[in-house]
Design a protein around this motif. Structure first.
Motif, PDB file in Angstrom:
ATOM      1  N   HIS A 292       0.783  -1.224   0.000  1.00  0.00           N
ATOM      2  CA  HIS A 292       0.000   0.000   0.000  1.00  0.00           C
ATOM      3  C   HIS A 292       0.820   1.282   0.000  1.00  0.00           C
ATOM      4  CE1 HIS A 292      -4.039  -1.522  -0.041  1.00  0.00           C
ATOM      5  NE2 HIS A 292      -3.564  -2.558   0.636  1.00  0.00           N
ATOM      6  N   LYS A 295       1.770   2.785  -3.597  1.00  0.00           N
ATOM      7  CA  LYS A 295       0.752   3.114  -4.600  1.00  0.00           C
ATOM      8  C   LYS A 295       1.185   4.234  -5.537  1.00  0.00           C
ATOM      9  CE  LYS A 295      -3.472   1.828  -2.374  1.00  0.00           C
ATOM     10  NZ  LYS A 295      -4.497   2.382  -1.501  1.00  0.00           N
ATOM     11  N   SER A 299       1.029   4.244  -9.631  1.00  0.00           N
ATOM     12  CA  SER A 299       0.333   5.165 -10.536  1.00  0.00           C
ATOM     13  C   SER A 299       1.309   5.791 -11.503  1.00  0.00           C
ATOM     14  CB  SER A 299      -0.426   6.273  -9.828  1.00  0.00           C
ATOM     15  OG  SER A 299      -0.314   6.213  -8.507  1.00  0.00           O
ATOM     16  N   SER A 324      -6.346  -3.334  -4.144  1.00  0.00           N
ATOM     17  CA  SER A 324      -6.036  -1.965  -3.730  1.00  0.00           C
ATOM     18  C   SER A 324      -7.037  -1.029  -4.397  1.00  0.00           C
ATOM     19  CB  SER A 324      -4.628  -1.587  -4.156  1.00  0.00           C
ATOM     20  OG  SER A 324      -4.601  -1.353  -5.542  1.00  0.00           O
ATOM     21  N   PHE A 326      -6.451   1.480  -5.982  1.00  0.00           N
ATOM     22  CA  PHE A 326      -5.599   2.300  -6.842  1.00  0.00           C
ATOM     23  C   PHE A 326      -6.377   2.798  -8.069  1.00  0.00           C
ATOM     24  CE2 PHE A 326      -3.153   1.574 -10.791  1.00  0.00           C
ATOM     25  CZ  PHE A 326      -2.489   2.783 -10.792  1.00  0.00           C
TER      26      PHE A 326
END
Lengths: 472, 166
Positions: A292, A295, A299, A324, A326
């Motif tokens: 986590h 992240k 991206s 997640s 995301f």
């Protein structure tokens, strides 16, 4: 019996085929091969020397030398072969014996050049001097391809001349030990197009940057497990690079590749290594894992590759993406999406991804294995993604196991796709015959139901494949 | 079914019209067994031997090119390989004789991709095979006396170490 009638007509309309043995290939062209043509073929008494040497150039040198006993014509043919390939298939020699054999091979060779030099050694004790001698000899004889894969446990210094070789176009280096580039005075490889660096330890990062700046037309880079003892971040700028295979745990490396067309990121602990927006990207294969707190890096990576036309995500990547929250960027050029899945409850993820791929034409699902079914936790998306109503034409599902999720996804695609032309579903290899036939009859029912919804206007091929496995 | 048949006919008709309108320049290849095969100019591009000839002649009329060393059977196999974008699977289905002959033709017509593909396929076939197998594969007659052969094996003893004779 209107229902039965419709099922029958669906059988007639689609070239519906269930193969009991293996996969069905497209018919047509290829069939000519299976029909054995018994026309009189002129038997060739012999191939010209030139072709024989070409054929032999694909073999290890040890094997090439054994052809000398075939006949008097072949006695010295091996000396004209343009390659030297010392694979790891040598009997256990002492260092000195190997060196003398190599020396005698070099003495007997009639070929004027060494197009390819390959030296693979996993556990034998090779002298580093011998590597150096072989490489400099090859460089002086118009070397085009060098493949060194040796575990030496010692620091390696390659001859200076290799790094100014004008002819070399392919260079593959793997040592499992430290390579010292700092002593190389000048690096200029004007013809180098393909560079593979695997398992290398470098004295300093600067030497690597210097190396890359000496490769003006580099097109393909494989960068795996390359380490150094420095700790400062560094950037590799490769404006000509088209193809990159990256397997790197080093967060300090940044690779800037604005012209990239193909990228494979493998087992990479997500890092900041890919920093630019690759606008020419055609194909991206992503196999990463992250937690986590990473992240942000994820991206960045997905933003960097969002122009791609083809995207493949590994099982692990799909799984962590599913778990997640995301935010996936929009892949506005994506035509072909391939997902490897082992995770359950993936329908949500797929629906989510479909909304981000407006031009998707091919959806390829590859199930890896089936876990026990859990209760759904994810919400459903009610809005039909744009790609389904206007673009998606091919849906492939490999290793279909017949679980609720499998059926639901297939149903979702069949129900919502307006321009779907081809559906191919391959049954899981180890699926029991009974379960497979159950799953297939459910799919048939699904198909006839979707026929009622006028889907059949576009759908022209529906193929189910089932190979009977040996365990039944 | 009738509806589908008509649709198919319409598609074929459209295809034929499209092809005619393109009016691609064709090359006629005459094989050793007297068969004339008409191929598109784009197909010939990879045949550097023919391409060089065409560059030299530069004519608008259709070109006839005799191939006295190539049978129609082999030429059609080559066309199949080319249209299949040199798929390895297609190569695997060739007989050994076909493979050798295609390799020769690829060399003769200077088709680099095809030569590379067939030569490496042949290398694969003979890799790790016994001397007898390779002799049979290339139709080689052993003209060594037994003593000479023994002597040669001794000279390159290291190369024969660990090789199974079967």
């Amino acid at each position: 019996m209107p229902i039965r009638g419709s099922v029958l007509s669906c059988f007639c309309l689609f070239p519906f085929s269930v193969s009991p043995k293996g996969k069905i290939r497209s018919s047509g062209k290829n069939d000519a091969f299976t029909v054995s043509n018994e026309e009189q073929i002129d038997r060739i008494s012999f191939l010209p020397d030139e072709i024989i040497c070409h054929i032999l150039s694909f073999l290890p040198t040890k094997e090439i030398v054994t052809t000398s006993v075939l006949s008097t014509r072949w006695k010295t043919l091996w000396t004209s072969v343009l390659t030297l390939d010392f694979e790891d298939n040598w009997p256990c020699f002492f260092n000195t014996t190997f060196a003398s054999i190599v020396g005698s091979i070099l003495d007997q060779r009639k070929a004027k050049s060494i197009k390819r030099l390959c030296l693979h050694n996993h556990n034998k004790s090779f002298s580093i001097d011998l590597i150096g001698t072989l490489v400099s000899t090859a460089v002086s004889q118009n070397l085009q391809e060098l493949d060194l894969f040796c575990y030496c446990y010692l620091e390696v210094t390659l001859p200076n001349t290799l790094f100014t070789c004008k002819t070399i176009s392919i260079l593959k280096l793997s040592f499992g030990s430290t390579i010292n580039l700092n002593v190389i005075s000048s690096i200029h490889l004007p013809s180098l197009k393909i560079l593979h660096l695997y398992l290398l330890y470098l004295e300093k990062d600067e030497s690597l940057m210097r190396f890359f700046s000496g490769c003006p037309i580099l097109e393909e880079l494989c960068y795996e497990e390359v380490k150094s003892n420095n700790s400062t971040p560094f950037k590799i700028f490769l404006p000509s690079l088209k193809k990159l295979h990256l397997k790197c745990h080093d967060k300090r490396v940044q690779i800037v590749t604005p012209s990239l067309e193909y990228i494979q990121v493998q087992e990479t602990k997500v890092c900041d290594s890919l920093v630019c927006n690759m606008s020419n990207l055609v194909k991206a294969l992503v196999d990463i894992y992250f937690d986590h707190c990473e992240k942000e890096y994820v991206s960045k990576l997905f933003n960097g590759i969002h122009h791609t036309k083809f995207l493949e995500l590994s099982t692990y990547t799909t799984e962590v993406l599913a778990n997640s929250s995301f935010g996936f960027p929009e892949f506005h050029n994506l035509v072909h999406l391939k997902l490897c899945l082992s995770t359950i409850d993936y329908c949500f993820l797929i629906q989510l991804m479909l909304t981000k791929c407006p031009k998707l034409e091919i959806l390829d699902i590859d199930k890896v294995y089936e876990e026990s079914e859990r209760k759904r936790t994810q919400p459903r998306i009610t809005l039909v993604p744009n790609c389904l109503s206007s673009h998606l034409s091919v849906f492939k599902f490999r290793e279909y196991g017949g679980s609720k999720d499998d059926l639901e996804l297939t149903k979702y695609i069949l129900k919502n796709s307006k321009v779907l032309k081809t559906v191919t579903i391959e049954m899981e290899i180890w699926l029991e015959a009974k379960k497979a036939s159950e799953a297939m009859s459910k799919l048939h029912a699904l198909l006839s139901a979707s026929k009622f919804n006028k889907l059949s206007n576009s759908l022209s091929t529906f193929t189910l494949m089932y190979s009977i496995s040996s365990n039944i | 079914m009738g509806e589908r048949g008509e649709e198919w006919e319409a598609v074929m008709l459209r295809k034929a019209e499209e092809e005619e309108s393109k009016a691609v320049k064709k090359v006629k290849l005459v094989t050793s067994d007297g068969v004339t095969m008409e191929v598109e100019i784009s197909t010939v591009k990879e045949m550097e031997t023919i391409q060089a000839f065409m560059n030299a002649t530069d004519t608008d009329n259709s070109i006839i090119f005799p191939l006295p060393k190539v049978s129609s059977h082999i030429l059609s196999r080559i066309m199949e390989l080319m249209s299949g974008e040199y798929d390895q699977e297609l190569v695997k289905r060739l007989s050994h004789e076909e493979l050798k002959e295609i390799c020769m033709v690829a060399n003769y017509l200077n088709m680099k991709t095809l030569l590379h593909l067939t030569a490496s396929a042949i290398a694969n076939l003979i890799q790790n095979k016994s001397v007898e197998f390779v002799r049979h594969f290339f139709n080689i007659i052993n003209d060594f006396t037994p003593e000479e052969e023994v002597q040669l094996r001794k000279t390159h003893e290291w190369a024969f170490e660990g090789v199974d004779e079967d």
